[in-house]
Enzyme design. Structure first.
Site, mmCIF file in Angstrom:
data_model
loop_
_atom_site.group_PDB
_atom_site.id
_atom_site.type_symbol
_atom_site.label_atom_id
_atom_site.label_comp_id
_atom_site.label_asym_id
_atom_site.label_seq_id
_atom_site.Cartn_x
_atom_site.Cartn_y
_atom_site.Cartn_z
ATOM 1 N N HIS A 11 -3.976 -7.866 -2.610
ATOM 2 C CA HIS A 11 -3.388 -7.606 -3.917
ATOM 3 C C HIS A 11 -4.311 -6.703 -4.731
ATOM 4 O O HIS A 11 -5.410 -7.094 -5.107
ATOM 5 C CB HIS A 11 -3.181 -8.946 -4.641
ATOM 6 C CG HIS A 11 -2.344 -8.847 -5.862
ATOM 7 N ND1 HIS A 11 -2.583 -9.611 -6.985
ATOM 8 C CD2 HIS A 11 -1.254 -8.095 -6.147
ATOM 9 C CE1 HIS A 11 -1.691 -9.331 -7.902
ATOM 10 N NE2 HIS A 11 -0.869 -8.412 -7.424
ATOM 11 N N HIS A 53 -2.916 -0.911 -12.523
ATOM 12 C CA HIS A 53 -2.042 -2.074 -12.616
ATOM 13 C C HIS A 53 -1.365 -2.199 -13.978
ATOM 14 O O HIS A 53 -0.148 -2.199 -14.089
ATOM 15 C CB HIS A 53 -2.791 -3.376 -12.318
ATOM 16 C CG HIS A 53 -1.906 -4.581 -12.454
ATOM 17 N ND1 HIS A 53 -1.854 -5.348 -13.612
ATOM 18 C CD2 HIS A 53 -1.008 -5.128 -11.609
ATOM 19 C CE1 HIS A 53 -0.977 -6.307 -13.452
ATOM 20 N NE2 HIS A 53 -0.445 -6.201 -12.250
#
Length: 253
Positions: A11, A53
């Protein structure tokens, strides 16, 4: 029946080793043996595809404000590494093209598109095609109308749809499970991204029967990793890459 090995997807890269969503984190994930890498892509103000992100810059760079309000040159001038450790000072926000160049042929990429326009989608698809990466990526988005367009414009690329728990009280798990399958079918999506609390072996079997792969979202401790394997998920994301690779290696022959 012995459990099969799920794909282990880092991730935002190997975030224990390097600052998230940077080339350093992606390189570390590849070196550690990840099967795939998850990353997030935004449009810059001048139309570039940048990997970051958050919608805002403040948490992981020395900049501020929305990513999409800045040009590529402005974004490339920011420090995206010093917040994590001074040894990463000077680490830059990468472009999607740079990540594709690094990763294609080494790992799969799960690319979450955080822009919302068709122009942005077409630029992302063009970058994937130019890198000869159509067979190496999955595209996801939190914007479900864009998900439908992804499938229509490039059906060779699998698309992933996100779901969150818990089921609303009025819905309950059985109706919720049916709606997951129906929504996946309507969108032409092929990978259901589900919190581990929504997953059991029976539901995984139903999804597989509908031609849908199952992705366990954010699986970050040994017990949850073991449960994901036992339920038969096809892949899962983790922020604890070393742990996940170790548990999968110990659990699946």
């Amino acid at each position: 029946m012995a459990p099969r090995k799920p794909l282990v997807i880092a991730h935002r890269g190997d975030t224990a080793a390097a600052p998230e969503n940077t080339l350093a984190a992606f390189t570390a994930a590849i070196d550690a043996g990840a099967d795939g890498i998850e990353l997030d892509v935004h449009p810059s103000r001048d139309g570039a595809l940048v990997v970051h992100h958050d919608y805002y810059l403040d948490r992981t760079t020395d900049g501020a404000g929305l990513v999409s309000d800045h040009t590529l040159a402005e974004l490339r001038a920011l420090d995206a590494g010093a917040w994590f450790d001074e040894k990463f000072a000077g680490e830059r926000i990468p472009t999607l093209e740079e990540v594709l160049s690094l990763a294609v042929g080494c790992v799969r990429l799960e690319i979450e598109l955080k822009g919302t326009t068709l122009e942005f989608l077409e630029r992302a698809l063009d970058a994937v095609r130019a890198a000869d990466a159509v067979g190496s990526v999955e595209l996801t988005t939190g914007h479900r109308p864009l998900l439908w367009h992804m499938h229509r414009r490039e059906p060779r690329i699998p698309t992933g749809m996100f779901f969150v728990e818990p089921w609303p009280d009025w819905m309950g798990p059985e109706l919720g499970r049916r709606q997951v399958i129906e929504l996946m079918t309507l969108a032409g999506a092929r990978v259901a991204h589900l919190p581990i609390g929504m997953i059991d072996a029976e539901f995984v079997g139903r999804l597989h029967g509908a031609g849908v792969q199952v992705h366990g979202a954010n699986v970050n401790d040994a017990a949850t990793i073991e449960r994901a394997i036992e339920c038969g998920v096809d892949q899962f994301t983790t922020s604890r890459l070393d742990l996940a690779l170790s548990v999968v290696g110990d659990t699946v022959a």
